[in-house]
Design a protein around this motif. Structure first.
Motif, PDB file in Angstrom:
ATOM      1  N   ARG A  72       0.827  -1.211   0.000  1.00 17.15           N
ATOM      2  CA  ARG A  72       0.000   0.000   0.000  1.00 17.15           C
ATOM      3  C   ARG A  72       0.856   1.254   0.000  1.00 17.15           C
ATOM      4  O   ARG A  72       0.584   2.210  -0.751  1.00 17.15           O
ATOM      5  N   VAL A  73       1.898   1.272   0.827  1.00 13.88           N
ATOM      6  CA  VAL A  73       2.747   2.467   0.926  1.00 13.88           C
ATOM      7  C   VAL A  73       3.495   2.715  -0.378  1.00 13.88           C
ATOM      8  O   VAL A  73       3.584   3.859  -0.845  1.00 13.88           O
ATOM      9  N   VAL A  74       4.027   1.649  -0.983  1.00 17.10           N
ATOM     10  CA  VAL A  74       4.732   1.796  -2.260  1.00 17.10           C
ATOM     11  C   VAL A  74       3.785   2.338  -3.326  1.00 17.10           C
ATOM     12  O   VAL A  74       4.149   3.229  -4.111  1.00 17.10           O
ATOM     13  N   ALA A  75       2.554   1.827  -3.341  1.00 18.65           N
ATOM     14  CA  ALA A  75       1.573   2.310  -4.318  1.00 18.65           C
ATOM     15  C   ALA A  75       1.252   3.780  -4.097  1.00 18.65           C
ATOM     16  O   ALA A  75       1.163   4.569  -5.051  1.00 18.65           O
ATOM     17  N   ILE A  76       1.088   4.175  -2.834  1.00 20.86           N
ATOM     18  CA  ILE A  76       0.762   5.579  -2.527  1.00 20.86           C
ATOM     19  C   ILE A  76       1.886   6.506  -2.959  1.00 20.86           C
ATOM     20  O   ILE A  76       1.650   7.545  -3.590  1.00 20.86           O
ATOM     21  N   LEU A  77       3.126   6.139  -2.645  1.00 19.34           N
ATOM     22  CA  LEU A  77       4.263   6.974  -3.031  1.00 19.34           C
ATOM     23  C   LEU A  77       4.359   7.111  -4.542  1.00 19.34           C
ATOM     24  O   LEU A  77       4.623   8.201  -5.073  1.00 19.34           O
ATOM     25  N   SER A  78       4.136   6.014  -5.248  1.00 25.42           N
ATOM     26  CA  SER A  78       4.230   6.041  -6.708  1.00 25.42           C
ATOM     27  C   SER A  78       3.121   6.889  -7.310  1.00 25.42           C
ATOM     28  O   SER A  78       3.348   7.645  -8.264  1.00 25.42           O
ATOM     29  N   ILE A  79       1.906   6.777  -6.761  1.00 23.08           N
ATOM     30  CA  ILE A  79       0.780   7.549  -7.282  1.00 23.08           C
ATOM     31  C   ILE A  79       0.984   9.036  -7.024  1.00 23.08           C
ATOM     32  O   ILE A  79       0.700   9.874  -7.893  1.00 23.08           O
ATOM     33  N   VAL A  80       1.472   9.374  -5.835  1.00 23.40           N
ATOM     34  CA  VAL A  80       1.718  10.785  -5.526  1.00 23.40           C
ATOM     35  C   VAL A  80       2.735  11.368  -6.497  1.00 23.40           C
ATOM     36  O   VAL A  80       2.585  12.504  -6.982  1.00 23.40           O
ATOM     37  N   ASN A  81       3.748  10.580  -6.844  1.00 23.97           N
ATOM     38  CA  ASN A  81       4.752  11.057  -7.790  1.00 23.97           C
ATOM     39  C   ASN A  81       4.148  11.263  -9.178  1.00 23.97           C
ATOM     40  O   ASN A  81       4.455  12.242  -9.874  1.00 23.97           O
ATOM     41  N   ALA A  82       3.248  10.344  -9.587  1.00 28.45           N
ATOM     42  CA  ALA A  82       2.622  10.472 -10.902  1.00 28.45           C
ATOM     43  C   ALA A  82       1.634  11.633 -10.934  1.00 28.45           C
ATOM     44  O   ALA A  82       1.567  12.386 -11.906  1.00 28.45           O
ATOM     45  N   ALA A  83       0.849  11.788  -9.850  1.00 26.75           N
ATOM     46  CA  ALA A  83      -0.164  12.844  -9.811  1.00 26.75           C
ATOM     47  C   ALA A  83       0.453  14.213  -9.573  1.00 26.75           C
ATOM     48  O   ALA A  83      -0.126  15.237  -9.960  1.00 26.75           O
ATOM     49  N   GLY A  84       1.632  14.250  -8.946  1.00 27.44           N
ATOM     50  CA  GLY A  84       2.242  15.532  -8.597  1.00 27.44           C
ATOM     51  C   GLY A  84       2.531  16.406  -9.789  1.00 27.44           C
ATOM     52  O   GLY A  84       2.403  17.639  -9.721  1.00 27.44           O
ATOM     53  N   VAL A  85       2.915  15.776 -10.912  1.00 28.54           N
ATOM     54  CA  VAL A  85       3.192  16.562 -12.113  1.00 28.54           C
ATOM     55  C   VAL A  85       1.912  17.233 -12.605  1.00 28.54           C
ATOM     56  O   VAL A  85       1.904  18.409 -12.972  1.00 28.54           O
ATOM     57  N   GLY A  86       0.808  16.470 -12.597  1.00 27.40           N
ATOM     58  CA  GLY A  86      -0.462  17.039 -13.030  1.00 27.40           C
ATOM     59  C   GLY A  86      -0.920  18.186 -12.156  1.00 27.40           C
ATOM     60  O   GLY A  86      -1.495  19.167 -12.644  1.00 27.40           O
TER      61      GLY A  86
END
Length: 450
Positions: A116-130
Motif C-alpha cells: 500500500r505504501v509503495v503504491a501511494i508513493l508512486s501515485i503521488v509522484n505520478a499525480a504531482g506533475v499534473g
C-alpha cells in the motif's frame, strides 16, 4: 518534491524564452538539461539507497535542488545561469526511487502495508506533475518566473529540514563500493539517446548530429551492458532482467512512457491550436488546467487498485491499465473537439497512468532483494525517461507528417492518427505485461532489516 521540480520546466518555457531573449527551441534546454542530469544521477542515487549512505545521499540531493532553485530564481534574465540552476534541480529526480526503496525496507515485515505504501508513493509522484503544472502556471502569472522557482526553493528547504527525521540510516549494511566507471558508461549512452530524441526535431532526424548521437547510444550502451555483467559491484545488476516481473515492470514503464507522453503532448498542443486547424484555440493556462483531471484520476487509481485486488489476480493489473489507456485514447479520438470530452479522456488516462506507475515499482520491490532494490527502481525510472524521449519523437513524426506545407499546425487528421498510435502502444502494454507479469517473489536478503 521531484514532481514539483518536473513541473518547473515545460509550463514556463514560453516565458523563459521571452525573459532571457532566446528562441523557444533554445529555451527547451531548460527541460532537456534537467532530464540529462536526472538520467545520469538516478541510478547512482538508487545504488546509494541500497547502502548505509542512504540518508547522506538524500540530504545531498535536496541540497543541490535547493541551490539550483535559488540559482534559477536569480537567473531568470540570464539564460546560462538559469540553465545551471535547472541542471542542479535535476538531482531531485533521483529521490523518487530512493523513497520507494526506503518504504520497501521499512515495511518489509508487513507485505500488505508495504504494498500500500509503495503504491501511494508512486501515485503521488505520478499525480504531482499534473497538480504542479497548473500551480506553476498560476505562480508564474502572479509572481513571475522567479516566483515559481522561489516557491520550489521553499518546498525543497522544508523537505531538507524534515529529511533527517524521516529518512532512516541503516547501520547494518556494508559500505558497498559504487560502480563509478559503470555510472559514467551508463550516463554517456543514455545522454546521447535523450539528446537524439529531444533535439532530433531541431537538428533534423537524419542529420549527422542526430545519427551520431543514436549510434553512440547503441555502441556505448552495449559496452556498458558488457561491463556491468563482469564487474563485482555493478551499478545495476542486469541479471534481474531474468526475473519476469522485474522485466515486465521495466518494459511496461518504457512503453507507458511513450504512450503517456504522446497523449499529454498531443492534447496540450491541440487545445491551444487554432480552431481552423481542428484545435480549441484555448490559452496555455487552460492547457495546464487540463492536467488536473489526469492528476485526480491518478489519485483515484490507488482506491481502484485496492478494490480490484479483492477479485482480480495481481498479474492482470498492468494489462487492465493498458485497456483503460486504450479507452482514454478512444475518448480523445472521438471527443477531442470539445473541452468536456478532453477532460473525460484525461480523467480516464489518469486512472490508467496511476495504475501503471503504482504497480510497476511494487513488482520490483516484491521481486528484488533489499541490497539491489534501490538500483533496480532507479533503473526503472530511467526507462520512464527514455520512454518520454521516444514519445517525443513519435509525437513529432506523427504531427509533422500531417502538417500542411507552410503551416505551423497539423490538420485535424494528425490528432486522429496520434490517437490510433496511442491505442497500438497501449495494446502492446496490455499484451507484454500480461505475458511477462507472472510473479516470483525473491527471498529476503540479509540487508532486509533496517
Amino acid at each position: 518534491m521531484g514532481a514539483l521540480v518536473s513541473s518547473l520546466g515545460a509550463p514556463l518555457m514560453p516565458a523563459i524564452a521571452q525573459s532571457t531573449q532566446v528562441s523557444l527551441a533554445t529555451a527547451q534546454w531548460t527541460l532537456t538539461i534537467t532530464v540529462l542530469v536526472a538520467v545520469a544521477i538516478t541510478p547512482v542515487m538508487g545504488r546509494l539507497g541500497d547502502t548505509r549512505h542512504r540518508r547522506i545521499a538524500v540530504l545531498a540531493a535536496l541540497t543541490l535542488v535547493a541551490i539550483g532553485s535559488v540559482v534559477a530564481a536569480l537567473g531568470t534574465s540570464n539564460f546560462p545561469v538559469l540553465l545551471i540552476g535547472r541542471a542542479l534541480q535535476g538531482a531531485g529526480q533521483g529521490l523518487a526511487p530512493m523513497t520507494i526503496a526506503v518504504a520497501g525496507d521499512t515495511f518489509s515485515g508487513d507485505p500488505d502495508r508495504r504494498k500500500r505504501v509503495v503504491a501511494i508513493l508512486s501515485i503521488v509522484n505520478a499525480a504531482g506533475v499534473g497538480l504542479g503544472y497548473p500551480l506553476t502556471g498560476v505562480l508564474a502569472q502572479s509572481a513571475g518566473i522567479s516566483g515559481a522557482y522561489w516557491f520550489g526553493a521553499a518546498v525543497t528547504v522544508a523537505a531538507l529540514l524534515a529529511a533527517p527525521a524521516v529518512v532512516p540510516a541503516p547501520r547494518d549494511r556494508p559500505a558497498s563500493a559504487i560502480d563509478m566507471p559503470g555510472a559514467v558508461l551508463f550516463a554517456l549512452p543514455v545522454t546521447a539517446l535523450i539528446l537524439a530524441t529531444s533535439e532530433g526535431g531541431n537538428w533534423g532526424w537524419t542529420s549527422p548530429a542526430t545519427l551520431t548521437a543514436g549510434v553512440t547510444a547503441l555502441l556505448v550502451g552495449a559496452a556498458w551492458a558488457w561491463f556491468e555483467t563482469r564487474t563485482p559491484h555493478p551499478l545495476v545488476d542486469l541479471r534481474q532482467l531474468r526475473v519476469r516481473p522485474v522485466l515486465s515492470a521495466h518494459v511496461t514503464v518504457l512503453l507507458s512512457g511513450i504512450g503517456m507522453y504522446l497523449l499529454l503532448s498531443v492534447s496540450t498542443r491541440m487545445i491551444q491550436a487554432p480552431s481552423t486547424t481542428g484545435g480549441l484555440d484555448k490559452s496555455a493556462v487552460v492547457a495546464g488546467l487540463l492536467m488536473l483531471p489526469q492528476a485526480l484520476g491518478s489519485l483515484a487509481a490507488g482506491w481502484i487498485i485496492r478494490r480490484l485486488g479483492r477479485w482480480l489476480p495481481a498479474r492482470w493489473t498492468l494489462p487492465l491499465a493498458g485497456v483503460v489507456m486504450m479507452a482514454a485514447m478512444a475518448l480523445f479520438a472521438l471527443w477531442r473537439h470539445s473541452l468536456p470530452g478532453l477532460v473525460a479522456a484525461m480523467l480516464v488516462a489518469g486512472i490508467g497512468i496511476g495504475i501503471v506507475f503504482s504497480t510497476a515499482p511494487g513488482l520490483i520491490v516484491e521481486n528484488t532483494g533489499s541490497d539491489q532494490r534501490g538500483s533496480a527502481l532507479g533503473f526503472n525510472q530511467v526507462f520512464r525517461y527514455v520512454g518520454y524521449g521516444f514519445g517525443s519523437v513519435l509525437t513529432a513524426v506523427v504531427l509533422e507528417s500531417r502538417t500542411p506545407h507552410g503551416s505551423a499546425y497539423p490538420d485535424d487528421s494528425g490528432y486522429a492518427v496520434a490517437a490510433l498510435a496511442g491505442v497500438i502502444i497501449w495494446l502492446l502494454v496490455a499484451v507484454v505485461s500480461g505475458v511477462t507479469g507472472r510473479r516470483r517473489p525473491v527471498q529476503a536478503s540479509s540487508g532486509e532489516r533496517t
